[in-house]
Design an enzyme around this catalytic site. Sequence first.
Site, short mmCIF file in Angstrom:
data_model
loop_
_atom_site.label_atom_id
_atom_site.label_comp_id
_atom_site.label_asym_id
_atom_site.label_seq_id
_atom_site.Cartn_x
_atom_site.Cartn_y
_atom_site.Cartn_z
N HIS A 1 42.39 25.23 20.76
CA HIS A 1 41.42 24.29 21.35
C HIS A 1 39.99 24.63 20.93
CE1 HIS A 1 39.35 22.63 25.21
NE2 HIS A 1 39.38 21.71 24.27
N ASN B 1 37.57 23.59 30.27
CA ASN B 1 37.52 22.26 30.90
C ASN B 1 37.89 22.29 32.38
OD1 ASN B 1 36.60 20.96 28.64
ND2 ASN B 1 38.65 20.60 27.82
N SER C 1 42.62 18.83 25.06
CA SER C 1 41.64 19.36 26.01
C SER C 1 42.29 19.75 27.33
CB SER C 1 40.60 18.30 26.34
OG SER C 1 39.88 17.93 25.21
N GLU D 1 39.81 28.29 22.32
CA GLU D 1 40.81 28.77 23.28
C GLU D 1 42.19 28.75 22.61
OE1 GLU D 1 39.30 27.53 27.70
OE2 GLU D 1 40.21 25.93 26.54
C1 CAA Z 1 35.92 18.49 25.99
C2 CAA Z 1 36.55 19.73 25.47
O1 CAA Z 1 37.78 19.76 25.33
C3 CAA Z 1 35.82 20.99 25.19
C4 CAA Z 1 34.40 20.87 24.77
O2 CAA Z 1 34.10 20.86 23.61
S1 CAA Z 1 33.29 20.73 25.98
C5 CAA Z 1 31.74 20.57 25.14
C6 CAA Z 1 31.23 21.89 24.72
N1 CAA Z 1 29.95 21.70 24.07
C7 CAA Z 1 28.81 21.79 24.70
O3 CAA Z 1 28.76 22.09 25.89
C8 CAA Z 1 27.60 21.49 23.88
C9 CAA Z 1 26.34 21.62 24.66
N2 CAA Z 1 25.20 21.33 23.79
C10 CAA Z 1 24.69 22.25 22.94
O4 CAA Z 1 25.14 23.38 22.89
C11 CAA Z 1 23.54 21.80 22.06
O5 CAA Z 1 22.93 20.70 22.66
C12 CAA Z 1 24.01 21.43 20.61
C13 CAA Z 1 24.52 22.67 19.91
C14 CAA Z 1 25.08 20.35 20.58
C15 CAA Z 1 22.83 20.83 19.85
O6 CAA Z 1 21.76 21.74 19.89
P1 CAA Z 1 20.23 21.26 19.77
O7 CAA Z 1 19.45 22.49 19.67
O8 CAA Z 1 19.93 20.28 20.80
O9 CAA Z 1 20.22 20.37 18.52
P2 CAA Z 1 19.83 20.70 17.05
O10 CAA Z 1 18.70 21.67 16.92
O11 CAA Z 1 19.67 19.36 16.41
O12 CAA Z 1 21.15 21.35 16.52
C16 CAA Z 1 21.47 22.68 16.73
C17 CAA Z 1 22.59 22.94 15.84
O13 CAA Z 1 23.71 22.11 16.12
C18 CAA Z 1 24.12 21.40 14.93
N3 CAA Z 1 24.66 20.13 15.39
C19 CAA Z 1 24.11 19.35 16.33
N4 CAA Z 1 24.92 18.30 16.56
C20 CAA Z 1 25.98 18.44 15.74
C21 CAA Z 1 27.14 17.69 15.52
N5 CAA Z 1 27.41 16.56 16.21
N6 CAA Z 1 28.01 18.11 14.59
C22 CAA Z 1 27.78 19.23 13.90
N7 CAA Z 1 26.70 20.00 14.08
C23 CAA Z 1 25.82 19.60 14.99
C24 CAA Z 1 22.90 21.33 14.09
O14 CAA Z 1 23.22 21.25 12.72
C25 CAA Z 1 22.25 22.65 14.39
O15 CAA Z 1 22.87 23.70 13.69
P3 CAA Z 1 22.04 24.71 12.84
O16 CAA Z 1 20.74 24.96 13.56
O17 CAA Z 1 22.92 25.88 12.79
O18 CAA Z 1 21.86 24.00 11.54
N1 NDP Z 2 35.42 15.26 22.36
C1 NDP Z 2 35.42 16.53 22.65
O1 NDP Z 2 34.37 17.08 23.05
C2 NDP Z 2 36.66 17.34 22.50
C3 NDP Z 2 37.88 16.74 22.34
N2 NDP Z 2 39.01 17.51 22.22
C4 NDP Z 2 40.31 16.87 22.04
O2 NDP Z 2 40.46 16.55 20.67
C5 NDP Z 2 41.22 15.33 20.54
C6 NDP Z 2 40.40 14.31 19.76
O3 NDP Z 2 39.19 14.06 20.44
P1 NDP Z 2 37.96 13.36 19.70
O4 NDP Z 2 37.89 13.81 18.29
O5 NDP Z 2 36.80 13.51 20.57
O6 NDP Z 2 38.43 11.84 19.74
P2 NDP Z 2 37.98 10.61 18.83
O7 NDP Z 2 38.23 9.38 19.63
O8 NDP Z 2 36.63 10.87 18.26
O9 NDP Z 2 39.00 10.69 17.61
C7 NDP Z 2 40.38 10.52 17.70
C8 NDP Z 2 40.87 10.07 16.34
O10 NDP Z 2 42.29 10.06 16.31
C9 NDP Z 2 42.68 8.85 15.68
N3 NDP Z 2 44.06 8.53 16.04
C10 NDP Z 2 44.53 7.82 17.10
N4 NDP Z 2 45.88 7.74 17.03
C11 NDP Z 2 46.25 8.40 15.91
C12 NDP Z 2 47.50 8.64 15.26
N5 NDP Z 2 48.64 8.17 15.79
N6 NDP Z 2 47.52 9.34 14.11
C13 NDP Z 2 46.38 9.80 13.55
N7 NDP Z 2 45.17 9.60 14.12
C14 NDP Z 2 45.11 8.90 15.27
C15 NDP Z 2 41.66 7.84 16.17
O11 NDP Z 2 41.69 6.68 15.37
P3 NDP Z 2 41.27 5.26 16.06
O12 NDP Z 2 39.89 5.42 16.57
O13 NDP Z 2 41.41 4.32 14.92
O14 NDP Z 2 42.26 5.04 17.19
C16 NDP Z 2 40.39 8.66 15.98
O15 NDP Z 2 39.94 8.63 14.64
C17 NDP Z 2 41.61 14.92 21.96
O16 NDP Z 2 42.86 15.45 22.27
C18 NDP Z 2 40.50 15.56 22.79
O17 NDP Z 2 40.89 15.80 24.11
C19 NDP Z 2 38.96 18.88 22.24
C20 NDP Z 2 37.76 19.52 22.35
C21 NDP Z 2 36.52 18.80 22.54
#
Ligand code: CAA
Ligand code: NDP
Length: 293
Positions: free
Chosen positions: A142, A192, A121, A154
């Site tokens: 990403h 992010n 991320s 990304e």
């Molecule tokens: C941290 C990083 O590195 C980068 C990032 O990812 S940052 C995070 C980016 N993501 C966001 O900002 C998500 C913001 N939230 C949303 O867009 C919406 O709330 C959401 C899409 C997650 C859910 O939408 P919603 O309308 O509230 O829920 P809901 O109607 O139950 O679901 C909508 C769709 O999402 C799917 N869905 C919801 N949660 C899910 C999950 N955890 N996994 C897979 N699919 C999921 C559902 O199946 C549904 O898809 P379809 O309609 O196509 O079947």
């Molecule tokens: N959460 C988000 O919204 C997003 C996250 N990311 C990035 O994706 C990556 C994963 O995030 P996320 O899936 O949320 O994290 P989670 O904590 O859900 O999952 C991470 C997984 O990796 C496993 N793990 C830890 N160490 C190892 C290893 N040495 N070899 C193999 N598996 C290992 C963990 O196991 P255990 O729990 O047993 O340690 C766990 O199952 C991070 O780099 C995060 O920044 C990118 C986009 C969005």
Amino acid sequence: MALTIKKVGVIGSGQMGNGIAHVAALGGFTVVLNDISADRLKSAMATINGNLTRQISRKIITEDQRKQALANITATDRLDGLADCDLVIETAVEKEDVKRKIFHDLCATLKPEAIIASNTSSISITRLAASTDRPERFIGIHFMNPVPVMELVELIRGIATDDATFETSKAFVAKLGKQIAVSEDFPAFIVNRILLPMINEAIYTLYEGVGNVEAIDAAMRLGAHHPMGPLELADFIGLDTCLSIMQVLHEGLADSKYRPCPLLVKYVEAGWLGRKTSRGFYDYRGEKPVPTR
Ligand SMILES: CC(=O)CC(=O)SCCNC(=O)CCNC(=O)[C@H](O)C(C)(C)COP(=O)(O)OP(=O)(O)OC[C@H]1O[C@@H](n2cnc3c(N)ncnc32)[C@H](O)[C@@H]1OP(=O)(O)O
Ligand SMILES: NC(=O)C1=CN([C@@H]2O[C@H](COP(=O)(O)OP(=O)(O)OC[C@H]3O[C@@H](n4cnc5c(N)ncnc54)[C@H](OP(=O)(O)O)[C@@H]3O)[C@@H](O)[C@H]2O)C=CC1
């Protein structure tokens, strides 16, 4: 020249790893899903099946596609099970030392022509690439959470990433039906860099008592039309991941405006990491999420 990708390895079977395995399998790739924990792999396969089934009920895929996607995935807790993959996507925890160790161990067995990608991320792609034996075949791919739903991926080139790796990665992402945004290799890239300071500010808003959890989330959901409030979204991403991203921004850009909120640090220290531990800014252990402040 772009390479042909047929077999994809995914390291880490948490929420991102199972989502990436899901979309890659549905896209027709053979997928090998790896985690250190066999239990994690079992629950990841159950989650993938559940999300595929949800897609059937929404008429996005057919039952045949669900069966084929599941048949495309095998799970292994051994890293050498990925040796003959054409592309390996690392999606373990957001900790640089953990990722570096994975790349070190992976390079010892992975075929030399394979591409390695990180789903990090925030962490420098150039620095991660330098910990491998193939910086020119290393790239940031990403995905966004939830992977099956979000349209964007990304792509981030490190300083050494060659054109063939970039073009191959672009073609791979396009085959998954996702859109690409190309980002330069700066801390936390584009999404992010913008999203996480907003979430951190929401936590400061809570910390300073400007509003409670419900008020802050309602304000941004109803007042800015965000699909989730920022605290709900932080819980969804994982508070450990949010904190790691803020730390990378703070250290990498050396600007105090990225200082992680002490309340975020406290939640992570408590092990309240959001939905994945059933407690964060909300408590998910009951029927309905209840704010914890
Ligand atoms: C941290 C990083 O590195 C980068 C990032 O990812 S940052 C995070 C980016 N993501 C966001 O900002 C998500 C913001 N939230 C949303 O867009 C919406 O709330 C959401 C899409 C997650 C859910 O939408 P919603 O309308 O509230 O829920 P809901 O109607 O139950 O679901 C909508 C769709 O999402 C799917 N869905 C919801 N949660 C899910 C999950 N955890 N996994 C897979 N699919 C999921 C559902 O199946 C549904 O898809 P379809 O309609 O196509 O079947
Ligand atoms: N959460 C988000 O919204 C997003 C996250 N990311 C990035 O994706 C990556 C994963 O995030 P996320 O899936 O949320 O994290 P989670 O904590 O859900 O999952 C991470 C997984 O990796 C496993 N793990 C830890 N160490 C190892 C290893 N040495 N070899 C193999 N598996 C290992 C963990 O196991 P255990 O729990 O047993 O340690 C766990 O199952 C991070 O780099 C995060 O920044 C990118 C986009 C969005």
